[in-house]
Motif scaffolding. Structure first.
Motif, short mmCIF file in Angstrom:
data_model
loop_
_atom_site.label_atom_id
_atom_site.label_comp_id
_atom_site.label_asym_id
_atom_site.label_seq_id
_atom_site.Cartn_x
_atom_site.Cartn_y
_atom_site.Cartn_z
N ALA A 237 0.84 -1.20 0.00
CA ALA A 237 0.00 0.00 0.00
C ALA A 237 0.88 1.25 0.00
CB ALA A 237 -0.92 -0.02 1.22
N ASP A 238 0.32 2.35 -0.45
CA ASP A 238 1.05 3.60 -0.65
C ASP A 238 1.09 4.38 0.66
OD1 ASP A 238 1.84 6.19 -1.27
OD2 ASP A 238 0.84 6.20 -3.21
N LEU A 239 2.15 4.22 1.41
CA LEU A 239 2.23 4.82 2.75
C LEU A 239 2.11 6.34 2.70
CD1 LEU A 239 2.79 4.48 5.84
CD2 LEU A 239 5.19 4.91 5.30
N LEU A 240 2.83 6.95 1.78
CA LEU A 240 2.87 8.42 1.73
C LEU A 240 1.47 8.97 1.49
CD1 LEU A 240 5.40 10.12 2.10
CD2 LEU A 240 5.64 10.22 -0.37
N ALA A 241 0.75 8.36 0.55
CA ALA A 241 -0.62 8.82 0.26
C ALA A 241 -1.53 8.58 1.46
CB ALA A 241 -1.16 8.10 -0.97
N LEU A 242 -1.38 7.43 2.10
CA LEU A 242 -2.23 7.12 3.25
C LEU A 242 -1.96 8.07 4.42
CD1 LEU A 242 -2.15 3.22 3.08
CD2 LEU A 242 -4.20 4.64 2.89
N CYS A 243 -0.69 8.41 4.63
CA CYS A 243 -0.37 9.35 5.71
C CYS A 243 -1.06 10.69 5.44
CB CYS A 243 1.15 9.56 5.79
SG CYS A 243 2.02 8.20 6.58
N ALA A 244 -0.97 11.16 4.22
CA ALA A 244 -1.61 12.44 3.87
C ALA A 244 -3.13 12.35 4.08
CB ALA A 244 -1.28 12.81 2.43
N GLU A 245 -3.69 11.25 3.64
CA GLU A 245 -5.13 11.04 3.74
C GLU A 245 -5.61 11.08 5.19
OE1 GLU A 245 -7.37 7.11 2.56
OE2 GLU A 245 -6.23 7.90 0.85
N HIS A 246 -4.76 10.58 6.10
CA HIS A 246 -5.14 10.53 7.50
C HIS A 246 -4.64 11.73 8.30
CE1 HIS A 246 -6.02 6.31 6.44
NE2 HIS A 246 -6.92 6.41 7.40
N GLY A 247 -4.24 12.77 7.61
CA GLY A 247 -3.84 13.99 8.30
C GLY A 247 -2.46 13.92 8.94
N ASN A 248 -1.67 12.93 8.49
CA ASN A 248 -0.30 12.80 9.02
C ASN A 248 0.71 12.89 7.88
OD1 ASN A 248 -1.21 12.28 11.73
ND2 ASN A 248 -1.80 10.23 11.04
N ALA A 249 0.57 13.94 7.07
CA ALA A 249 1.32 14.04 5.82
C ALA A 249 2.84 13.93 6.03
CB ALA A 249 1.00 15.36 5.12
N ASP A 250 3.31 14.46 7.17
CA ASP A 250 4.77 14.51 7.36
C ASP A 250 5.32 13.28 8.09
OD1 ASP A 250 4.71 16.96 6.12
OD2 ASP A 250 4.62 18.10 8.01
N ARG A 251 4.53 12.24 8.21
CA ARG A 251 4.93 11.11 9.04
C ARG A 251 5.97 10.18 8.41
NH1 ARG A 251 0.51 7.73 12.28
NH2 ARG A 251 0.69 9.64 13.52
N ALA A 252 6.01 10.08 7.09
CA ALA A 252 6.83 9.04 6.46
C ALA A 252 8.09 9.57 5.79
CB ALA A 252 5.99 8.29 5.42
N PHE A 253 9.21 8.94 6.08
CA PHE A 253 10.45 9.11 5.32
C PHE A 253 10.65 7.83 4.50
CE2 PHE A 253 12.48 11.72 9.02
CZ PHE A 253 12.03 12.93 8.48
N VAL A 254 10.65 7.94 3.20
CA VAL A 254 10.80 6.77 2.33
C VAL A 254 12.23 6.71 1.80
CG1 VAL A 254 9.99 5.66 0.21
CG2 VAL A 254 8.36 6.88 1.68
N PHE A 255 12.83 5.52 1.86
CA PHE A 255 14.19 5.33 1.35
C PHE A 255 14.22 4.20 0.33
CE2 PHE A 255 14.27 6.70 5.78
CZ PHE A 255 15.03 7.85 5.71
N GLY A 256 15.11 4.31 -0.61
CA GLY A 256 15.27 3.24 -1.59
C GLY A 256 16.63 3.37 -2.26
N SER A 257 17.00 2.37 -3.04
CA SER A 257 18.26 2.47 -3.78
C SER A 257 18.29 1.45 -4.90
CB SER A 257 19.46 2.22 -2.85
OG SER A 257 19.73 0.84 -2.74
#
Lengths: 401, 401
Positions: free
Chosen positions: B217-237
């Protein structure tokens, strides 16, 4: 009102020229285009696979190549990523969060930390200090480096003085190279703080522009000789040797400091980009390869330094003084009302580094220093820009007379 | 005493096999050898010269390529150097030394900072916490991710809980992918700390080994949807897509967090290695190019996962349980007396990740978890190693019976 008319003409021409940053020109970058096809092999000299994880300290063959150039034994040299600024920034982060050898506590626990900043100096050093709330104390530069009487007194008296920023060779922006006596005094002086460090940003170690090569005394050896083995952090990079965005950086220091540095970076990364290290070894080959490559840079850059010197001499007369460095990337111009001159130049389409940028907190108390970065524009643009800058100096001087 | 005799035979054979780290095999690295001859052009899509300084956020064409794969809008994605571990480490450094959006103070000023650590987890996450004195609280993993009842309670009650480490897809080491419900609850839960952050290490976003692709599931979108837009730091490489030591890394987050991150990195660097970014765009081309490349990895890696599963099923019987992931890099094996098994294996020339490494402070309270990293050895070595490991499990079980 000759100067005012000249300035009006200048504005009329609608120039758009940029002398702000010390960026290599496209022709300088072309000199290293072979890097785009390298490495031809991913095997390091010891047979390890350069494509995989590992080798935190960096490939031995690259460290051996740069050891004499940076005056650091190869086993005390660490290869970093594409930015020596990041290595300097991270070294301060490490010192803030993990005790440096000899420290009583982490720097973040100190009530106050002070860095000495020889001025004029490099704005990105100052920015790092500002970010971390490190107090900056300017120290005047003279023809032999920072005023050592001032440095010795502050370092000996004030235990909050934990560091000094130095660009010891073809300094940014004055082009001064520290004298042997300055380097010796830096190595030998007493320090109130047991964890005092010299941040030795040897960015222009091989950046000679003429046959007169500045020689720099060996700080690391002198520190050891004077019983201050852990005093120096040496930084360097190939950003202005090969490619500005795709070079390799270096950290060098005493065995204890290198151990501390690697223990910290071991938590941060599984290892550097070794293919870029192999690329650099294959392209630069050896010390003579580096020297030959830097001569090609000099052929492109020296005419620009000469041009700036010639135009300023012709156009400014006694309205300013400027340095005539034999290496590096910058020329330092001193005039009255520097901020106003820079603002005038901007209005005429000539972008300069903001007045004051050469000083901590952007505050040049005498409002005199302008940093000229002549490498990026071509000769014609540069002549227009410096001629225009001279017009601005004259216009401001006439108004203020 | 069959198992003891088998173990004696195993030691006799004098093996030297290494299952410690999740390293790609040379044949996997060969898949990306074309990178060594790239880029063919140093020009970015917008015409800028990739060889020079600048472009802190990274090239738009690379961000656009990875945006759908990492579920982060391209304008909220930042490209870093060769190590996502360094990006995670530095993100914590930034939070320690510069207030994150919503924070009351810098983390270094907090009396205590706690991170939740789903276990089994990734040792290098734990090492970063240990370095900075961040307290770690283990949370058990189940088949849908971390036990969310525990997570919700701790995050809601304890304002010192500033973060949670997550490897949400093909998790290291269990191979579990977080369920939609787990991701939704992570996004929606209340947090006592206004600056609570999810460290979303999506290291295996595209690392499918079969045709059954785990969907996250799309964490960043879900955080924004639930009013916690700044909650997620996503990392990848791309370390395990292209080349382990010479990939590119990513940071993605909300607009406010990205602004904060870039303001901090602006003090650290003049820009990333854009030639390596161009290399990656030219080599991987587009989403389908990445998928095609990952299928080639799967052809090499899946037989190894199958082999481990087959050998363990044949040799261990009910002496252990293990995961059978459809993606990622690791298999998690649970046995009794794991530390003793690992020590026995070591004595027989089979190096495994230290027992306990999958838990904070290296302490596995049940002494059960062994992380198996099957990618690096070839099939024959792997069969020897896993067969040998099974011998060790049986020998220890027999002794302890």
């Amino acid at each position: 009102m000759n100067a005012q008319r000249d300035y009006a003409d200048l504005v009329q021409r609608g120039l758009s020229l940029d002398l702000t940053r010390g960026k290599p020109s496209p022709r300088q970058l072309d000199l290293a285009n072979d890097l785009l096809k390298l490495p031809t092999s991913y095997k390091a000299a010891d047979g390890t696979d350069g494509r995989n994880y590992g080798n935190l300290q960096g490939l031995a063959e690259l460290r051996e190549l740069f050891a004499p150039l940076l005056q650091v034994p190869a086993e005390q040299l660490v290869v970093g990523g594409n930015s020596s600024l990041a290595v300097m920034h991270d070294t301060i982060v490490h010192a803030l969060l993990t005790k440096v050898p000899g420290a009583e506590r982490r720097w973040v626990e100190e009530p106050e930390i002070t860095f000495l900043c020889p001025v004029p100096g490099y704005d990105r050093h100052f920015t790092i200090c500002e970010r971390f709330g490190i107090k900056m104390v300017p120290v005047p530069m003279n023809g032999e480096g920072p005023d050592m009487d001032v440095v010795e007194r502050l370092v000996a008296e004030d235990a909050s003085v934990k560091g000094i920023w130095c660009v010891p060779k073809y300094s940014n922006p004055s082009g001064v190279t520290y004298s042997d006596e300055t380097v010796r005094r830096l190595a030998a002086m007493s320090a109130a703080a047991p964890d005092f460090r010299i941040f030795w940003d040897n960015a222009y170690a091989v950046h000679h522009l003429t046959d007169t090569h500045a020689e720099l005394a060996d700080l690391l050896a002198l520190c050891a000789e004077h019983g201050n083995a852990d005093r120096a952090f040496v930084f360097g990079s190939t950003s202005k040797v090969t490619l500005a965005g795709s070079g390799v950086s270096f950290f060098g220091s005493s065995p204890a400091n290198v151990k501390w540095f690697l223990a910290n970076t071991a938590k941060q990364s599984i290892g550097p980009d070794k293919l870029n290290q192999l690329r650099h070894v294959e392209f630069l080959r050896d010390t003579e390869g580096v020297a030959a490559h830097m001569r090609k840079h000099a052929e492109l850059v020296w005419p620009k330094f000469e041009l700036v010197d010639r135009v300023l001499a012709k156009e400014l007369g006694d309205l300013g003084t400027w340095t005539s460095p034999q290496g590096g990337y910058f020329i330092s111009l001193e005039v009255s009302h520097a901020a106003e001159v820079v603002a005038r130049a901007k209005a005429a389409g000539i972008a300069l580094t903001p007045a004051g940028a050469t000083h901590p907190y952007g505050q040049d108390p005498d409002d005199r220093t302008i940093r000229i970065a002549p490498t990026y524009p071509d000769l014609e643009e540069l002549e227009q820009a410096i001629t225009g800058l001279a017009v601005c100096v004259r216009a401001v001087a006439e108004e203020r007379a």
